[in-house]
Design a protein around this motif. Structure first.
Motif, mmCIF file in Angstrom:
data_model
loop_
_atom_site.group_PDB
_atom_site.id
_atom_site.type_symbol
_atom_site.label_atom_id
_atom_site.label_comp_id
_atom_site.label_asym_id
_atom_site.label_seq_id
_atom_site.Cartn_x
_atom_site.Cartn_y
_atom_site.Cartn_z
ATOM 1 N N UNK A 37 -25.802 -28.825 -11.312
ATOM 2 C CA UNK A 37 -25.990 -27.353 -10.376
ATOM 3 C C UNK A 37 -24.358 -27.437 -9.326
ATOM 4 N N UNK A 38 -24.127 -27.815 -8.417
ATOM 5 C CA UNK A 38 -23.394 -27.471 -7.802
ATOM 6 C C UNK A 38 -21.954 -27.788 -8.298
ATOM 7 N N UNK A 39 -21.869 -28.811 -9.200
ATOM 8 C CA UNK A 39 -20.659 -28.723 -10.535
ATOM 9 C C UNK A 39 -20.361 -27.254 -10.563
ATOM 10 N N UNK A 40 -20.976 -26.815 -11.662
ATOM 11 C CA UNK A 40 -21.192 -25.766 -12.298
ATOM 12 C C UNK A 40 -20.280 -24.244 -11.563
ATOM 13 N N UNK A 41 -21.992 -24.141 -9.719
ATOM 14 C CA UNK A 41 -20.999 -23.670 -8.784
ATOM 15 C C UNK A 41 -19.652 -23.270 -8.335
ATOM 16 N N UNK A 42 -18.950 -24.866 -8.384
ATOM 17 C CA UNK A 42 -17.554 -25.035 -7.800
ATOM 18 C C UNK A 42 -16.886 -24.605 -8.528
ATOM 19 N N UNK A 43 -17.341 -24.612 -10.535
ATOM 20 C CA UNK A 43 -15.971 -24.291 -11.333
ATOM 21 C C UNK A 43 -16.161 -23.000 -11.417
ATOM 22 N N UNK A 44 -17.632 -22.031 -11.224
ATOM 23 C CA UNK A 44 -17.562 -21.085 -12.299
ATOM 24 C C UNK A 44 -16.665 -20.293 -11.265
ATOM 25 N N UNK A 45 -16.418 -19.852 -9.728
ATOM 26 C CA UNK A 45 -15.933 -18.856 -9.747
ATOM 27 C C UNK A 45 -14.497 -18.775 -9.699
ATOM 28 N N UNK A 46 -14.065 -20.371 -9.996
ATOM 29 C CA UNK A 46 -12.526 -20.702 -9.749
ATOM 30 C C UNK A 46 -12.113 -20.101 -11.325
ATOM 31 N N UNK A 47 -13.103 -20.776 -12.596
ATOM 32 C CA UNK A 47 -12.565 -19.835 -13.334
ATOM 33 C C UNK A 47 -12.655 -18.866 -13.700
ATOM 34 N N UNK A 48 -13.308 -17.906 -13.207
ATOM 35 C CA UNK A 48 -13.328 -16.306 -13.011
ATOM 36 C C UNK A 48 -12.431 -15.495 -12.284
ATOM 37 N N UNK A 49 -11.700 -16.561 -11.608
ATOM 38 C CA UNK A 49 -10.744 -16.210 -10.505
ATOM 39 C C UNK A 49 -9.099 -15.784 -11.818
ATOM 40 N N UNK A 50 -9.353 -17.717 -12.306
ATOM 41 C CA UNK A 50 -8.508 -17.793 -13.448
ATOM 42 C C UNK A 50 -8.106 -16.228 -14.494
ATOM 43 N N UNK A 51 -8.848 -16.423 -14.974
ATOM 44 C CA UNK A 51 -9.599 -14.992 -15.904
ATOM 45 C C UNK A 51 -8.723 -14.003 -15.387
ATOM 46 N N UNK A 52 -8.964 -13.550 -14.036
ATOM 47 C CA UNK A 52 -9.026 -12.477 -13.737
ATOM 48 C C UNK A 52 -7.491 -12.086 -12.981
ATOM 49 N N UNK A 53 -6.879 -13.769 -13.658
ATOM 50 C CA UNK A 53 -5.582 -12.909 -12.758
ATOM 51 C C UNK A 53 -4.794 -13.903 -11.571
ATOM 52 N N UNK A 54 -5.300 -15.222 -11.635
ATOM 53 C CA UNK A 54 -5.364 -16.015 -10.477
ATOM 54 C C UNK A 54 -4.633 -16.961 -10.771
ATOM 55 N N UNK A 55 -3.727 -17.419 -10.369
ATOM 56 C CA UNK A 55 -2.956 -18.675 -11.415
ATOM 57 C C UNK A 55 -3.611 -19.923 -11.298
ATOM 58 N N UNK A 56 -4.048 -20.393 -12.520
ATOM 59 C CA UNK A 56 -4.446 -21.623 -13.630
ATOM 60 C C UNK A 56 -4.130 -22.880 -12.995
ATOM 61 N N UNK A 57 -3.316 -22.660 -11.833
ATOM 62 C CA UNK A 57 -3.620 -23.978 -10.642
ATOM 63 C C UNK A 57 -4.268 -24.130 -10.038
ATOM 64 N N UNK A 58 -4.657 -23.010 -9.325
ATOM 65 C CA UNK A 58 -6.761 -23.008 -9.025
ATOM 66 C C UNK A 58 -7.563 -23.573 -9.316
ATOM 67 N N UNK A 59 -7.727 -24.022 -11.355
ATOM 68 C CA UNK A 59 -8.736 -25.223 -11.666
ATOM 69 C C UNK A 59 -8.398 -26.409 -11.507
ATOM 70 N N UNK A 60 -6.683 -26.672 -11.198
ATOM 71 C CA UNK A 60 -7.099 -28.342 -10.406
ATOM 72 C C UNK A 60 -7.806 -28.803 -9.265
ATOM 73 N N UNK A 61 -8.329 -27.573 -8.965
ATOM 74 C CA UNK A 61 -9.408 -28.439 -7.525
ATOM 75 C C UNK A 61 -10.934 -28.874 -8.190
ATOM 76 N N UNK A 62 -10.872 -28.401 -9.003
ATOM 77 C CA UNK A 62 -12.807 -28.523 -9.661
ATOM 78 C C UNK A 62 -12.876 -30.078 -9.540
#
Length: 505
Positions: free
Chosen positions: A308-333
């Motif tokens: 559950x915590x994996x998803x909780x970590x990745x979920x907001x980051x994916x949403x942020x990138x889809x909404x315009x944040x840098x894809x570099x944010x996903x490297x932190x997952x």
């Protein structure tokens, strides 16, 4: 021309990890589909322990009260000796809440009930899982992922921007990506079954043959149901039936009692314990979460919680990138979550060794409240702190009072899909407003008053400090009054850009 996607994310697997990911995307308005190869939801109790950190997550998702109502606390253990005498022992700590940690004790909730509540929450948000729908193949490129779906009724080709594999320990997606899954088979095979039993009281977790792997058997009343869960190690090559008669015989052999009868079996499995960790959590536009990324022995109740915590970590980051944040944010997952799973595998294996010796005591080490990401690229601290929580740590709760006089909890202010910025005696005008950021000032002239000193005690701030709390409840940045530019740069990096109030008129 940039490719447009009707569906941004395809989630494969509708267990706890996939459902958590779906809820996180749904409450952020991200278009997705959630598919599940099985024709119906999982109906067993395999992951029955919900740790305090997961309870905090479920509170944020708006389902904790329903989860608590479904389950209960762990019962006292009754350990039987060969002569029929017994001792009662509390091995799962039940601690009182504190202002900083309002959930201090594990809950027992059978997995199928937890997932039922999660499906209900997802439906409230306008989505549902598609059962009987299987990922047959996929290819990814620079812009997105082309997937082939199959069901009994039809075949379908779909184009999505991101693919999330929540498809379990035998993950099709992990295999297709060519991601290694090193680890080891632990040489232990066990039966787990949900059964209707007579002959045992429901106020105890009954344990027979502790410390003897050939004779151990545990019967635990499942909170929120009329069932018991049976757990028993068996031989690696044992050919065992899992019907009511065979399990009644097994219970009689291992307990020495003929008065315990199993009348029906609602779910049963014989499985071999493994400890394995995926070499990578991400390949291009595809991610692995939950059991697709890590499998482990069940000791310590870590698996469902970590998933559950994996998803909780990745979920907001994916949403942020889809909404315009840098894809570099996903490297932190992967950077943040893979070390957590690695430590969890070590803990579960260590607890398994203790379990084999008959030591079932569980304390704070399984609560997951101390998990943090201090080495993450998303952890900013200027200047470096010498006391209290640091950037990357879990953000504590704190009862406070609003300027209008009503009680406020920090967890209530954190709840939702936004970031939260807390200024301790700071000037609100220092940080310009921006979408997705809630700003609160604590102290004289602020909207929050630390009238009992709980915020001061939990965070140990200096006057003028800013504490930035991520959407998943971890401290992203902790900066002093003179580091405003560093804070502004951080906000921009995670996709939080300022908007002048005049622009909103």
């Amino acid at each position: 021309m940039k490719e447009q996607f009707e569906i941004q994310v395809l989630i494969c697997g509708a267990g706890a990890a996939g459902l958590a990911m779906a809820i996180e995307l749904a409450r952020r308005g991200i278009p997705f589909r959630l598919i599940e190869k099985a024709d119906q939801p999982f109906n067993g109790s395999r992951g029955k322990g919900l740790q305090p950190r997961t309870q905090e997550i479920f509170e944020d998702m708006g389902i904790l009260d329903r989860i608590v109502a479904m389950g209960g606390v762990y019962p006292t253990e009754r350990r039987y000796r060969d002569d029929g005498s017994f001792t009662d022992t509390v091995s799962v700590e039940q601690n009182d809440p504190t202002p900083a940690e309002p959930h201090q004790s594990p809950l027992m909730v059978p997995q199928w009930l937890t997932e039922q509540v999660m499906r209900e929450r997802l439906l409230e948000l306008g989505h549902r899982a598609e059962f009987g729908c299987e990922l047959a193949g996929f290819e990814q490129d620079a812009e997105g992922v082309s997937v082939q779906l199959g069901s009994k009724a039809d075949e379908e080709t779909l184009r999505v921007r991101w693919l999330v594999g929540a498809d379990g320990g035998r993950s099709f997606i992990r295999h297709a990506l060519g991601v290694g899954f090193p680890g080891k088979t632990l040489g232990i095979r066990a039966v787990v079954a949900d059964v209707l039993v007579t002959g045992l009281s429901r106020d105890r977790w009954h344990r027979f043959g502790d410390g003897d792997m050939l004779r151990q058997i545990f019967l635990c009343p499942l909170a929120g149901t009329e069932l018991f869960q049976i757990q028993a190690p068996i031989g690696l090559d044992a050919d065992i039936d899992l019907d009511a008669q065979a399990l009644t015989t097994l219970v009689a052999q291992r307990t020495g009692r003929g008065d315990i009868h199993i009348h029906s079996v609602s779910w049963a499995s014989a499985y071999t314990m493994n400890a394995r960790l995926a070499d990578q959590y991400r390949v291009g536009r595809a991610f692995l979460i939950g059991d697709a990324a890590h499998v482990h022995p069940p000791t310590g109740g870590q698996g469902l919680n970590t998933s559950v915590q994996d998803a909780y970590n990745l979920g907001w980051k994916l949403a942020a990138v889809i909404n315009g944040a840098s894809t570099a944010l996903l490297d932190s997952y992967e950077q943040e979550r893979r070390p957590v799973a690695e430590a969890m595998l070590g803990l579960s294996t260590k607890l398994l060794d203790a379990h084999q010796r008959g030591d079932m005591r569980r304390g704070r080490e399984v609560h997951q409240l101390d998990i943090g990401y201090p080495d993450s690229t998303l952890a900013l601290e200027q200047p470096e702190r010498t006391g209290g929580p640091s950037a990357g740590d879990r953000a504590p709760d704190a009862p406070m009072r609003g300027a209008a006089g009503k009680p406020q909890r920090l967890f209530d202010l954190f709840q939702g899909a936004h970031w939260t910025l807390l200024g301790y005696g700071a000037e609100r005008s220092t940080v310009r407003p921006r979408p997705g950021l809630h700003i609160h000032v604590i102290g004289p002239g602020g909207d929050l008053q630390d009238d009992q000193g709980h915020f001061r005690d939990a965070y140990q701030p200096a006057l003028g400090d800013w504490v930035l709390v991520r959407p998943d409840g971890y401290i992203g940045a902790f900066v002093s009054a003179g580091e405003g530019e560093a804070l502004k740069s951080y906000l921009a990096r995670v996709g939080l850009h300022p908007v002048e109030l005049e622009d909103l008129t």
